[in-house]
Design a protein around this motif. Structure first.
Motif, PDB file in Angstrom:
ATOM      1  N   ILE A   1       0.922  -1.187   0.074  1.00 21.44           N
ATOM      2  CA  ILE A   1      -0.264   0.152   0.015  1.00 21.44           C
ATOM      3  C   ILE A   1       0.618   1.205  -0.126  1.00 21.44           C
ATOM      4  CG2 ILE A   1      -0.310   0.432   2.708  1.00 21.44           C
ATOM      5  CD1 ILE A   1      -3.085   0.931   0.248  1.00 21.44           C
ATOM      6  N   THR A   2       2.404   0.933   0.331  1.00 22.73           N
ATOM      7  CA  THR A   2       2.770   1.966   0.591  1.00 22.73           C
ATOM      8  C   THR A   2       3.212   2.991  -0.860  1.00 22.73           C
ATOM      9  OG1 THR A   2       3.750   2.010   2.690  1.00 22.73           O
ATOM     10  CG2 THR A   2       5.768   2.032   0.297  1.00 22.73           C
TER      11      THR A   2
ATOM     12  N   ALA B   1      -2.329   3.122  -3.368  1.00 19.71           N
ATOM     13  CA  ALA B   1      -2.786   3.679  -2.493  1.00 19.71           C
ATOM     14  C   ALA B   1      -3.769   4.187  -3.333  1.00 19.71           C
ATOM     15  CB  ALA B   1      -2.186   4.400  -2.103  1.00 19.71           C
ATOM     16  N   ALA B   2      -3.704   4.433  -4.788  1.00 18.84           N
ATOM     17  CA  ALA B   2      -5.032   5.167  -5.684  1.00 18.84           C
ATOM     18  C   ALA B   2      -6.041   4.451  -5.513  1.00 18.84           C
ATOM     19  CB  ALA B   2      -4.896   5.949  -6.915  1.00 18.84           C
TER      20      ALA B   2
ATOM     21  N   ARG C   1      -8.287   3.661  -3.236  1.00 14.93           N
ATOM     22  CA  ARG C   1      -9.637   4.041  -3.041  1.00 14.93           C
ATOM     23  C   ARG C   1     -10.805   4.094  -3.895  1.00 14.93           C
ATOM     24  NH1 ARG C   1      -8.877   9.153   0.579  1.00 14.93           N
ATOM     25  NH2 ARG C   1     -11.527   8.977   0.401  1.00 14.93           N
TER      26      ARG C   1
ATOM     27  N   GLU D   1     -13.223   1.431  -2.079  1.00 18.11           N
ATOM     28  CA  GLU D   1     -14.031   1.826  -1.178  1.00 18.11           C
ATOM     29  C   GLU D   1     -14.564   2.801  -2.010  1.00 18.11           C
ATOM     30  OE1 GLU D   1     -11.315   2.996   2.138  1.00 18.11           O
ATOM     31  OE2 GLU D   1     -13.199   4.067   2.348  1.00 18.11           O
TER      32      GLU D   1
ATOM     33  N   PRO E   1      -3.768  14.501  -0.238  1.00 25.07           N
ATOM     34  CA  PRO E   1      -3.822  13.747   0.794  1.00 25.07           C
ATOM     35  C   PRO E   1      -3.751  14.590   1.827  1.00 25.07           C
ATOM     36  CG  PRO E   1      -2.100  12.377   0.252  1.00 25.07           C
ATOM     37  CD  PRO E   1      -2.609  13.823  -0.736  1.00 25.07           C
ATOM     38  N   ALA E   2      -4.862  14.371   3.487  1.00 24.85           N
ATOM     39  CA  ALA E   2      -4.456  14.857   4.338  1.00 24.85           C
ATOM     40  C   ALA E   2      -3.886  14.070   5.151  1.00 24.85           C
ATOM     41  CB  ALA E   2      -6.279  15.133   4.176  1.00 24.85           C
ATOM     42  N   GLU E   3      -2.756  14.124   6.397  1.00 18.15           N
ATOM     43  CA  GLU E   3      -2.399  13.360   7.326  1.00 18.15           C
ATOM     44  C   GLU E   3      -3.442  13.760   8.407  1.00 18.15           C
ATOM     45  OE1 GLU E   3       0.568  14.383  11.041  1.00 18.15           O
ATOM     46  OE2 GLU E   3       0.961  15.927   9.677  1.00 18.15           O
TER      47      GLU E   3
ATOM     48  N   PRO F   1      -7.526   9.497   7.762  1.00 15.56           N
ATOM     49  CA  PRO F   1      -7.796  10.825   6.559  1.00 15.56           C
ATOM     50  C   PRO F   1      -8.024  10.406   5.318  1.00 15.56           C
ATOM     51  CG  PRO F   1      -7.010  11.745   8.088  1.00 15.56           C
ATOM     52  CD  PRO F   1      -6.521   9.936   8.266  1.00 15.56           C
ATOM     53  N   ASP F   2      -6.800   9.954   4.802  1.00 15.40           N
ATOM     54  CA  ASP F   2      -6.748   9.389   3.162  1.00 15.40           C
ATOM     55  C   ASP F   2      -5.929   8.202   3.430  1.00 15.40           C
ATOM     56  OD1 ASP F   2      -6.710   9.332   1.042  1.00 15.40           O
ATOM     57  OD2 ASP F   2      -5.817  11.007   0.242  1.00 15.40           O
ATOM     58  N   ILE F   3      -5.052   7.015   2.668  1.00 15.38           N
ATOM     59  CA  ILE F   3      -4.287   6.435   2.576  1.00 15.38           C
ATOM     60  C   ILE F   3      -3.325   6.565   1.419  1.00 15.38           C
ATOM     61  CG2 ILE F   3      -5.109   4.988   0.832  1.00 15.38           C
ATOM     62  CD1 ILE F   3      -3.086   3.920   3.505  1.00 15.38           C
ATOM     63  N   THR F   4      -3.552   7.704   0.140  1.00 16.28           N
ATOM     64  CA  THR F   4      -3.136   7.837  -0.259  1.00 16.28           C
ATOM     65  C   THR F   4      -1.691   9.628   0.463  1.00 16.28           C
ATOM     66  OG1 THR F   4      -4.828   8.477  -2.694  1.00 16.28           O
ATOM     67  CG2 THR F   4      -3.611  10.163  -2.087  1.00 16.28           C
ATOM     68  N   ASN F   5      -1.896   9.683   1.299  1.00 13.86           N
ATOM     69  CA  ASN F   5      -1.348  10.084   1.617  1.00 13.86           C
ATOM     70  C   ASN F   5       0.146   8.948   2.155  1.00 13.86           C
ATOM     71  OD1 ASN F   5       0.159  11.758   4.003  1.00 13.86           O
ATOM     72  ND2 ASN F   5      -1.673  12.622   4.259  1.00 13.86           N
TER      73      ASN F   5
ATOM     74  N   PHE G   1      -0.295   7.326   6.245  1.00 17.92           N
ATOM     75  CA  PHE G   1      -0.797   6.554   6.142  1.00 17.92           C
ATOM     76  C   PHE G   1      -0.641   5.578   5.932  1.00 17.92           C
ATOM     77  CE2 PHE G   1      -2.968  10.715   7.583  1.00 17.92           C
ATOM     78  CZ  PHE G   1      -3.047  10.475   8.570  1.00 17.92           C
ATOM     79  N   ALA G   2       0.024   5.207   4.777  1.00 16.15           N
ATOM     80  CA  ALA G   2       0.767   4.217   4.263  1.00 16.15           C
ATOM     81  C   ALA G   2       1.319   3.165   4.724  1.00 16.15           C
ATOM     82  CB  ALA G   2       0.753   4.173   2.551  1.00 16.15           C
TER      83      ALA G   2
ATOM     84  N   ASN H   1     -11.299   4.887   5.662  1.00 17.90           N
ATOM     85  CA  ASN H   1     -11.119   6.532   4.790  1.00 17.90           C
ATOM     86  C   ASN H   1     -11.873   7.755   5.208  1.00 17.90           C
ATOM     87  OD1 ASN H   1      -8.261   5.995   3.090  1.00 17.90           O
ATOM     88  ND2 ASN H   1      -9.477   4.644   2.232  1.00 17.90           N
TER      89      ASN H   1
END
Lengths: 351, 351
Positions: free
Chosen positions: A72-73, A78-79, A82, A85, A349-351, B70-74, B77-78, B99
């Motif tokens: 997922i890293t 990751a995209a 999303r 989901e 993205p947001a933290e 919030p978002d795995i794309t960040n 969070f990954a 997410n």
DNA sequence: CTGAAAGCGCTTACAG
DNA sequence: CTGAAAGCGCTTACAG
């Protein structure tokens, strides 16, 4: 302990089945208005939610999908997640995420756990061309979809892009710019994307009448470090390439690092084209020319395909193949970045 | 349909409970060797795996954890998710990923679904300082841990870093380099990391006898686009800052873009320090000076804390707070990048 | 030494 | 109009 149907029934002086019917809005239920009101009040007051596990056992559905990916890293996955989901949540599904790091043994272990958990569907993006885990999946009755990579002769439900065409676009673009010595940072031949992108690369060269030079194809795998190593190898050749097509954007990122360390300018000394168009691609300096595929849509379409199989009970191996599109940025054409830089910053993205 | 205990029992001519005991290696089971052998053969032959849903209902445990972010794309969070999975998988748990995009309503919806599913534990990294969802969680009986951000006065189980100290390290570093006008791209005051990193920034300035200039603190939020907007604002001041401390690395990335578009050199015209040390930080050019926190470990520790609560049944609100560490790179000190560039490339993920 | 029973919390076809 | 029963697939305390 959350409240249970039995307790509610006792409090409302009715049978548990009646409470269940009210809670589920059973249309066939004929019930005295007073009783219904009483039960509904109780339901609201206690914030009753049926136990999903018990419900799952009875109804034979868990409302859980599982996603199996290498890592997922990697921004690509990751995209993708999303997208999945976004396709699944509106239908009441939640999603288990399993990382394999590309290790077959871990993929197998995860798939077995998932089967034991009776997840309703599986989305697999970590498959090999010959993959016992996929064969095993075929014999289970669980709906599944392969994403991005396929297995065997593409007999499974699949969402991805036309890798041969994409690789041809990338290579033809470099040829069009006048490059003749074009390297390829290649994916493993054990993975469909690796094989097909090589094929596209070769086809474009041969169409243009450029003789294949075996030294110019170096296996890099799909990740940054392999990309760096492969690029080192290419640049150490007596006659190094003036351009390179990288099997993925992350591989291209590895190539960027090498070029930088060696003091080579991109694109003047070395042009680079990637594949996937992950968000990072546009942010690199210079921007990475790459083959755009709709990653998020891969995910949402895959989710919908699995849900369709679940709902209809029919496991037709539909294949959805998107047409890839070349996105030209500064890594192949210096002037291209000016336009890109003019645009607003990439979504983030947001933290 | 996978094979069931009842079927197996019929085929082995024993009672289902006996098969169950053999399958689970019940040590208290005294059984004729011949019977055991017969059953074990059957178990292997059919690849019997107990139905996890039925098991979950009976044993009141699903072996599922949930992660709400919030978002795995960040990338932050990954990395966090990988840490959680690495802590959970060896103990037989799999992990649901949710997410929220920072939308309270979505966080609430996810938490309610998770409660209905009876997940064994929840790891929350998307909380606000005042957060009804967290209050709701406290009243449920589900083990949970907050990560990175805490809520209210920190009464919940928590894993994170000392944000005040981290922000002080970052700001003091810039002061030490001779900067006096230091901007802060600040997180929202509705989030603990936003508040505490501001506090650390202010404390460092005041310790150094630098008067606070309110214009130099601009709210950016935690993501790239906000970082870019805030940086624009700072640079439009009559007396713009010569350095900026960004509340997160992603925010710093936004600042990089603005500096580049304006033709400012980093660090000569503008020094930048971030927070978190995501993998991307080292890859930026120049490398981003940042406050390192052990993201992966946040995850694995959080997973272990939840598992401990699950196993012991005790929900003590333990708090694990890591000491942050400053990592100096080229974005604050031009000479620092040379060393960094000498190292091998950063570890990177597979497609 | 092995079996029969109860029960986890639901849903739904069937009675009355 | 509402209730009683069966059953989803397990596990485990209790009998014998």
């Amino acid at each position: 302990m959350p409240v249970t149907l039995k307790e509610l029934a006792a409090r409302a002086q009715v049978h548990p089945s009646t409470v269940s019917r009210v809670a589920n809005n059973d249309p066939s239920l004929r019930i005295a208005q007073a009783t219904r009101t009483r039960i509904e009040a109780l339901l609201r007051e206690t914030e009753y939610r049926p136990n999903g596990v018990a419900r799952g056992l009875k109804l034979r559905q868990t409302l859980v999908l599982a996603v199996v990916i290498p890592d997922i890293t990697n921004p690509f996955f990751a995209a993708l997640f999303r997208g999945i989901e976004d396709g699944a949540t509106p239908r009441g599904y939640q999603v288990l995420l399993c990382n394999t790091d590309g290790i077959p043994e871990r993929q197998r272990a995860h798939l077995q756990s998932l089967a034991a958990r009776r997840v309703d569907g599986v989305i697999l993006a970590s498959t090999f061309l010959k993959d016992p885990a996929v064969r095993w999946l075929r014999h289970q009755r669980t709906p599944y979809v392969l994403v991005n990579r396929f297995s065997d002769e593409g007999v499974d439900p699949f969402v991805g892009s036309d890798d041969v065409t994409g690789a041809m676009l990338a290579t033809q673009h470099l040829i069009g710019l006048g490059h003749v010595r074009i390297g390829h940072l290649a994916g493993q031949p054990t993975v469909s994307t690796g094989v097909l992108r090589r094929k596209g690369y070769h086809a474009a060269l041969s169409d243009a009448g450029i003789a294949a030079d075996l030294d110019l194809l170096v296996e890099s795998g799909f990740v940054e470090e392999g990309g760096a190593q492969a690029m080192e190898r290419l640049l150490s050749l007596d006659r190094p390439p003036t351009a390179a097509f990288a099997v993925t954007d992350m591989t291209a990122v590895g190539a960027y690092g090498v070029a930088r360390r060696r003091g080579l300018r991109i694109p003047e000394d070395l042009a680079i084209v990637g594949y996937n168009d992950i968000p990072l691609a546009a942010r690199l300096i210079p921007g990475l020319t790459t083959v755009h595929v709709p990653i998020h849509e891969f995910g949402s379409v895959a989710a919908r395909m699995v849900l369709e199989q679940i709902e209809t009970g029919v496991l037709t191996p539909r294949r959805v193949v998107f047409a890839p599109q070349l996105v030209v940025r500064g890594s192949s054409l210096a002037s291209a970045d000016e336009q890109v830089l003019g645009r607003a910053g990439a979504r983030s993205p947001a933290e």
